[in-house]
Design an enzyme around this catalytic site. Structure first.
Site, PDB file in Angstrom:
ATOM      1  N   LYS A 125      24.027  63.926  35.161  1.00  0.00           N
ATOM      2  CA  LYS A 125      22.692  63.399  34.820  1.00  0.00           C
ATOM      3  C   LYS A 125      22.142  63.990  33.518  1.00  0.00           C
ATOM      4  CE  LYS A 125      21.306  61.416  39.182  1.00  0.00           C
ATOM      5  NZ  LYS A 125      20.553  61.557  40.432  1.00  0.00           N
TER       6      LYS A 125
ATOM      7  N   ARG B 171      26.541  64.868  45.919  1.00  0.00           N
ATOM      8  CA  ARG B 171      26.895  63.494  45.511  1.00  0.00           C
ATOM      9  C   ARG B 171      27.438  63.580  44.086  1.00  0.00           C
ATOM     10  NH1 ARG B 171      24.570  59.272  42.814  1.00  0.00           N
ATOM     11  NH2 ARG B 171      24.907  57.204  43.691  1.00  0.00           N
TER      12      ARG B 171
HETATM   13  N1  HH2 Z   1      21.206  59.268  42.153  1.00  0.00           N
HETATM   14  C1  HH2 Z   1      21.557  58.033  41.773  1.00  0.00           C
HETATM   15  C2  HH2 Z   1      21.758  57.022  42.719  1.00  0.00           C
HETATM   16  N2  HH2 Z   1      21.602  57.278  44.039  1.00  0.00           N
HETATM   17  N3  HH2 Z   1      21.089  58.789  45.773  1.00  0.00           N
HETATM   18  C3  HH2 Z   1      20.725  60.014  46.180  1.00  0.00           C
HETATM   19  N4  HH2 Z   1      20.563  60.279  47.484  1.00  0.00           N
HETATM   20  N5  HH2 Z   1      20.504  61.036  45.283  1.00  0.00           N
HETATM   21  C4  HH2 Z   1      20.649  60.845  43.947  1.00  0.00           C
HETATM   22  O1  HH2 Z   1      20.405  61.802  43.167  1.00  0.00           O
HETATM   23  C5  HH2 Z   1      21.036  59.543  43.478  1.00  0.00           C
HETATM   24  C6  HH2 Z   1      21.255  58.516  44.441  1.00  0.00           C
HETATM   25  C7  HH2 Z   1      21.746  57.736  40.328  1.00  0.00           C
HETATM   26  O2  HH2 Z   1      23.044  58.058  39.934  1.00  0.00           O
HETATM   27  P1  HH2 Z   1      24.261  57.019  39.808  1.00  0.00           P
HETATM   28  O3  HH2 Z   1      24.533  56.317  41.089  1.00  0.00           O
HETATM   29  O4  HH2 Z   1      25.415  57.754  39.257  1.00  0.00           O
HETATM   30  O5  HH2 Z   1      23.797  55.993  38.712  1.00  0.00           O
HETATM   31  P2  HH2 Z   1      23.081  54.586  38.782  1.00  0.00           P
HETATM   32  O6  HH2 Z   1      21.837  54.701  39.584  1.00  0.00           O
HETATM   33  O7  HH2 Z   1      22.817  54.261  37.338  1.00  0.00           O
HETATM   34  O8  HH2 Z   1      24.035  53.633  39.433  1.00  0.00           O
END
Ligand code: HH2
Length: 293
Positions: A234, A268
């Site tokens: 992030k 995660r």
């Molecule tokens: N971060 C993202 C998405 N879902 N869920 C939880 N529980 N905690 C988090 O920190 C979290 C999450 C964002 O990251 P990512 O899935 O890599 O990216 P994007 O939302 O752009 O798909």
């Protein structure tokens, strides 16, 4: 640091299938599978169903304990996606992976219809970044299915959340908010044994807020439910190191190790194999000689 918060409690998190996700040996590594064209670090890489399934398999081979599958990006400024589009993206991937693997799957969605269909396809956990606030039907889907449920803190909503986030004491504010969301879930009939809390790294938070949350992460253990952290790749890591999303692996591993020492229960991550090494090493240090292979 106050020693009483450093020891991670042993949780057995109940999922929709009745299986228990057990944190006794070490924090659980959850692999991220974004079936999206626009996710912040891997947008488009696994948008095709065959590529998403292959990546899921690969993360299982690398030792993922859970897979978190999402069809809507929640990165800052992301445009919302409708439920039908989201289902078309995630359901074939969940069905195929559920048919061939025993690794539990989590559906990363804010929408009850998507969660319900994903659970039918074989998912066992709901990861709702809105903590039951986006869709009034989500609580009853979680309660009636018996799915494990991750409640994540977010100030604002994805499109605007990084505009001007404000906190009195970020850790205290997040804890009060998470406790309220846990109570709301319990009032709706969700089984306490399935509830997980998440401070929402990067969701309506400036780098200073995220770093303070990391520094004081152990305080969240006082909520009494397993803590999940999603800091992988992030932008706060980018802000500290001056690196783009594709060069944040080592920074992400440092965060993972620090989180283990603070008693986190689930991490995660995008980079499963490397993260698992960091988790195992940090866990061995945390146990101070009583490590588990
Ligand atoms: N971060 C993202 C998405 N879902 N869920 C939880 N529980 N905690 C988090 O920190 C979290 C999450 C964002 O990251 P990512 O899935 O890599 O990216 P994007 O939302 O752009 O798909």
């Amino acid at each position: 640091m106050d020693m009483q918060w450093i020891s991670r409690s042993h949780f057995r998190i109940r999922t929709a299938s009745g299986r228990l996700l057990d944190t006794a040996a070490r924090p659980l590594v959850m692999g991220i599978l974004n079936v999206t064209p626009d996710s912040f670090s891997d947008g488009g890489d696994y948008f095709r169903i065959d590529r998403a399934v292959a990546h899921g398999r690969d993360m299982v081979l690398q030792g993922a304990y859970i897979l978190d599958i999402g069809g809507e990006s929640t990165r800052p400024g992301a445009a919302p996606v409708d439920a039908e589009t989201e289902k078309k993206r995630v359901l074939p991937v969940i069905s195929e992976l559920a048919a061939e693997s025993d690794v539990p799957m989590s559906i990363d969605t804010r929408k009850a219809a998507v969660a319900e269909a994903a659970l039918e396809a074989g998912a066992e956990m709901i990861n709702d970044v809105s903590a039951l606030r986006y869709d009034k039907n989500m609580a009853s889907v979680a309660a009636s299915s018996g799915a494990a449920l991750c409640l994540m803190h977010m100030q604002g909503e994805p499109r605007t959340m990084q505009g001007n986030p404000q906190y009195g004491d970020v850790v205290g504010d997040v804890m009060v908010w998470l406790r309220e969301r846990v109570d709301a879930a319990l009032d709706a009939g969700v089984d306490v044994d399935g509830i997980i809390v998440d401070p929402g790294f990067g969701f309506g938070k400036l780098p200073a807020h995220n770093l303070e949350l990391l520094c004081r992460l152990s305080e969240l253990n006082a909520i009494g439910r397993p803590v999940l952290l999603g800091a992988s790749r992030k932008s706060t890591i980018g802000a500290v190191l001056g690196r783009g999303a594709e060069c944040r692996l080592y920074g992400s591993l440092a965060v993972a190790a620090a989180a283990v020492l603070s008693g986190v229960s689930i991490l995660r991550v995008h980079d499963v194999g490397a993260s698992l090494d960091a988790v195992r090493m940090a866990e061995a240090i945390r146990r101070g000689g009583e490590w588990v292979k």
